[in-house]
Design an enzyme around this catalytic site. Structure first.
Site, PDB file in Angstrom:
ATOM      1  CE  LYS A  20      50.124 -34.832   5.638  1.00 35.20           C
ATOM      2  NZ  LYS A  20      50.002 -35.328   4.238  1.00 35.20           N
ATOM      3  NE  ARG A  94      43.984 -35.679   6.870  1.00 38.70           N
ATOM      4  CZ  ARG A  94      45.068 -36.474   6.771  1.00 38.70           C
ATOM      5  NH1 ARG A  94      46.268 -36.028   7.046  1.00 38.70           N
ATOM      6  NH2 ARG A  94      44.933 -37.687   6.376  1.00 38.70           N
ATOM      7  NE  ARG A 129      53.146 -43.874   1.688  1.00 40.13           N
ATOM      8  CZ  ARG A 129      52.420 -42.843   2.102  1.00 40.13           C
ATOM      9  NH1 ARG A 129      52.984 -41.854   2.752  1.00 40.13           N
ATOM     10  NH2 ARG A 129      51.135 -42.793   1.836  1.00 40.13           N
ATOM     11  NE  ARG A 162      49.717 -44.695   4.496  1.00 39.14           N
ATOM     12  CZ  ARG A 162      49.778 -43.401   4.729  1.00 39.14           C
ATOM     13  NH1 ARG A 162      50.890 -42.860   5.206  1.00 39.14           N
ATOM     14  NH2 ARG A 162      48.755 -42.618   4.491  1.00 39.14           N
ATOM     15  NE  ARG A 173      45.733 -41.316   1.372  1.00 37.16           N
ATOM     16  CZ  ARG A 173      46.972 -41.750   1.129  1.00 37.16           C
ATOM     17  NH1 ARG A 173      47.171 -42.754   0.277  1.00 37.16           N
ATOM     18  NH2 ARG A 173      47.996 -41.207   1.737  1.00 37.16           N
TER      19      ARG A 173
HETATM   20  P1  G5P Z   1      47.943 -39.743   6.963  1.00 37.01           P
HETATM   21  O1  G5P Z   1      48.777 -40.853   7.454  1.00 37.01           O
HETATM   22  O2  G5P Z   1      48.059 -38.429   7.596  1.00 37.01           O
HETATM   23  P2  G5P Z   1      48.201 -38.491   4.358  1.00 37.01           P
HETATM   24  O3  G5P Z   1      47.337 -39.032   3.281  1.00 37.01           O
HETATM   25  O4  G5P Z   1      47.878 -37.149   4.826  1.00 37.01           O
HETATM   26  O5  G5P Z   1      48.211 -39.676   5.415  1.00 37.01           O
HETATM   27  P3  G5P Z   1      50.737 -39.441   3.735  1.00 37.01           P
HETATM   28  O6  G5P Z   1      50.241 -40.376   2.686  1.00 37.01           O
HETATM   29  O7  G5P Z   1      51.193 -40.019   5.040  1.00 37.01           O
HETATM   30  O8  G5P Z   1      49.682 -38.325   4.002  1.00 37.01           O
HETATM   31  P4  G5P Z   1      52.963 -37.636   3.670  1.00 37.01           P
HETATM   32  O9  G5P Z   1      53.241 -37.950   5.087  1.00 37.01           O
HETATM   33  O10 G5P Z   1      52.580 -36.243   3.326  1.00 37.01           O
HETATM   34  O11 G5P Z   1      51.885 -38.621   3.043  1.00 37.01           O
HETATM   35  O12 G5P Z   1      54.181 -38.033   2.745  1.00 37.01           O
HETATM   36  P5  G5P Z   1      55.484 -38.942   3.075  1.00 37.01           P
HETATM   37  O13 G5P Z   1      55.084 -40.271   3.603  1.00 37.01           O
HETATM   38  O14 G5P Z   1      56.474 -38.128   3.822  1.00 37.01           O
HETATM   39  O15 G5P Z   1      56.037 -39.113   1.573  1.00 37.01           O
HETATM   40  C1  G5P Z   1      55.319 -39.916   0.665  1.00 37.01           C
HETATM   41  C2  G5P Z   1      56.314 -40.856  -0.051  1.00 37.01           C
HETATM   42  O16 G5P Z   1      57.160 -40.062  -0.884  1.00 37.01           O
HETATM   43  C3  G5P Z   1      57.250 -41.635   0.891  1.00 37.01           C
HETATM   44  O17 G5P Z   1      57.514 -42.905   0.345  1.00 37.01           O
HETATM   45  C4  G5P Z   1      58.545 -40.781   0.885  1.00 37.01           C
HETATM   46  O18 G5P Z   1      59.696 -41.574   1.165  1.00 37.01           O
HETATM   47  C5  G5P Z   1      58.529 -40.278  -0.554  1.00 37.01           C
HETATM   48  N1  G5P Z   1      59.209 -38.990  -0.784  1.00 37.01           N
HETATM   49  C6  G5P Z   1      59.304 -37.922   0.034  1.00 37.01           C
HETATM   50  N2  G5P Z   1      59.976 -36.930  -0.572  1.00 37.01           N
HETATM   51  C7  G5P Z   1      60.321 -37.388  -1.815  1.00 37.01           C
HETATM   52  C8  G5P Z   1      61.037 -36.819  -2.923  1.00 37.01           C
HETATM   53  O19 G5P Z   1      61.532 -35.691  -2.890  1.00 37.01           O
HETATM   54  N3  G5P Z   1      61.150 -37.599  -4.032  1.00 37.01           N
HETATM   55  C9  G5P Z   1      60.628 -38.887  -4.096  1.00 37.01           C
HETATM   56  N4  G5P Z   1      60.793 -39.589  -5.237  1.00 37.01           N
HETATM   57  N5  G5P Z   1      59.958 -39.439  -3.077  1.00 37.01           N
HETATM   58  C10 G5P Z   1      59.808 -38.704  -1.954  1.00 37.01           C
HETATM   59  O20 G5P Z   1      46.400 -40.145   7.012  1.00 37.01           O
HETATM   60  C11 G5P Z   1      45.984 -41.405   6.577  1.00 37.01           C
HETATM   61  C12 G5P Z   1      44.494 -41.536   6.806  1.00 37.01           C
HETATM   62  O21 G5P Z   1      44.213 -41.457   8.212  1.00 37.01           O
HETATM   63  C13 G5P Z   1      43.003 -40.729   8.459  1.00 37.01           C
HETATM   64  C14 G5P Z   1      42.375 -40.522   7.078  1.00 37.01           C
HETATM   65  O22 G5P Z   1      41.587 -41.637   6.762  1.00 37.01           O
HETATM   66  C15 G5P Z   1      43.617 -40.451   6.181  1.00 37.01           C
HETATM   67  O23 G5P Z   1      43.300 -40.723   4.821  1.00 37.01           O
HETATM   68  N6  G5P Z   1      43.348 -39.450   9.106  1.00 37.01           N
HETATM   69  C16 G5P Z   1      42.472 -38.477   9.385  1.00 37.01           C
HETATM   70  N7  G5P Z   1      41.131 -38.356   9.171  1.00 37.01           N
HETATM   71  C17 G5P Z   1      40.547 -37.212   9.588  1.00 37.01           C
HETATM   72  N8  G5P Z   1      41.223 -36.174  10.144  1.00 37.01           N
HETATM   73  C18 G5P Z   1      42.558 -36.257  10.374  1.00 37.01           C
HETATM   74  N9  G5P Z   1      43.223 -35.223  10.961  1.00 37.01           N
HETATM   75  C19 G5P Z   1      43.242 -37.447   9.989  1.00 37.01           C
HETATM   76  N10 G5P Z   1      44.521 -37.839  10.064  1.00 37.01           N
HETATM   77  C20 G5P Z   1      44.585 -39.059   9.514  1.00 37.01           C
HETATM   78 MG    MG Z   2      52.436 -39.326   6.464  1.00 37.87          MG
END
Ligand code: G5P
Ligand code: MG
Length: 221
Positions: A20, A94, A129, A162, A173
């Site tokens: 995302k 979410r 990451r 993180r 998660r």
């Molecule tokens: P967040 O911060 O919203 P998540 O768990 O939803 O966290 P996250 O972990 O931030 O999502 P993402 O943004 O979907 O993941 O993914 P990203 O960071 O872009 O990519 C992940 C990794 O893969 C990175 O290192 C990237 O460089 C790599 N990557 C990307 N594409 C590729 C690829 O093609 N190949 C490879 N090899 N690598 C790749 O929420 C965190 C916490 O905040 C709270 C909760 O506690 C949550 O757990 N929170 C909420 N709680 C309730 N309601 C809400 N609406 C909330 N929002 C946040």
């Molecule tokens: Mg994210």
């Protein structure tokens, strides 16, 4: 130079690590639409040691979602500050109550882009990451490594992992995602807003999202 576009209100839905944040970054670069990332807002509060950060920390470390009213208030305040500009919501809503809160506040969404990535791919991505804590800049040792190992490209400061990328927090998660976020897929599909993009590589999925936003934004006319 990013192309400017008319107002567009998008939400990115997808499991932890589905990309995302990476897609939100690409959307900003290519279309000039900035994101509101709920996790980033919380991490910024934790970094600045605010009361909000103090409240959120224990949930985040445990891999649990923070309470709905808490995050809804934070995101709504941010959206009000953005005024009538377009935005990409990254990580909000979410849960069903969060989606209902948006509807109650009459916040219009034009489309929900759902990233469908297998769990094995997600686990690999999250274990490699690294982030720059102060800015939230995201790296991956395989996908987008920093120019100098372990250092932020802009400031040269050390990168950290993180709090919630430890294996046990990742399991929690993914469970929260299945139990509380996946019902939104049906919710947004029933409203005709859901568009799903499946794949294991961001760079292969991106052209589909680019094409979708290009045509969608034009059709808003
Ligand atoms: P967040 O911060 O919203 P998540 O768990 O939803 O966290 P996250 O972990 O931030 O999502 P993402 O943004 O979907 O993941 O993914 P990203 O960071 O872009 O990519 C992940 C990794 O893969 C990175 O290192 C990237 O460089 C790599 N990557 C990307 N594409 C590729 C690829 O093609 N190949 C490879 N090899 N690598 C790749 O929420 C965190 C916490 O905040 C709270 C909760 O506690 C949550 O757990 N929170 C909420 N709680 C309730 N309601 C809400 N609406 C909330 N929002 C946040
Ligand atoms: Mg994210």
């Amino acid at each position: 130079m990013a192309a400017r576009v008319p107002v567009s209100r998008l939400a990115l839905l997808g499991a932890p690590g589905s990309g995302k944040g990476t897609m939100a970054h690409k959307i900003r670069l290519h279309f000039g639409i900035t994101s509101v990332a709920s996790g980033e807002l919380l991490r910024d509060h934790i970094y600045r040691r605010t009361e909000i950060g103090h409240r959120a920390r224990s949930y985040i470390v445990a891999g649990r979602l923070v309470p709905d009213d808490f995050i809804t208030h934070l995101v709504m305040r941010e959206l009000q500050q953005r005024g009538d500009d377009g935005w990409v919501l990254d990580g909000f809503p979410r849960t069903l109550p969060q989606a209902h809160a948006l509807e109650c506040e009459r916040v219009r969404l034009d489309a929900v882009l759902c990233l469908d990535v297998p769990a094995d791919t997600i686990r690999q991505r999250l274990s490699s990451r690294w982030i720059h804590a102060r800015s939230g800049r995201v790296y991956n040792t395989h996908f987008n490594p920093p120019r100098n190992a372990g250092r932020d490209d802009v400031t040269g400061e050390p990168l950290v992992q993180r709090l919630d990328d430890r294996p046990d927090a990742v399991v929690a998660r993914l469970r929260e995602y299945r139990e509380r976020t996946q019902p939104l897929v049906t919710h947004f599909a029933s409203r005709g807003l859901l568009h799903t993009f499946a794949g294991t590589e961001t760079n292969k999925v991106w052209p589909e999202i680019h094409a979708f936003i290009s045509s969608h934004v034009r059709s808003l006319g």
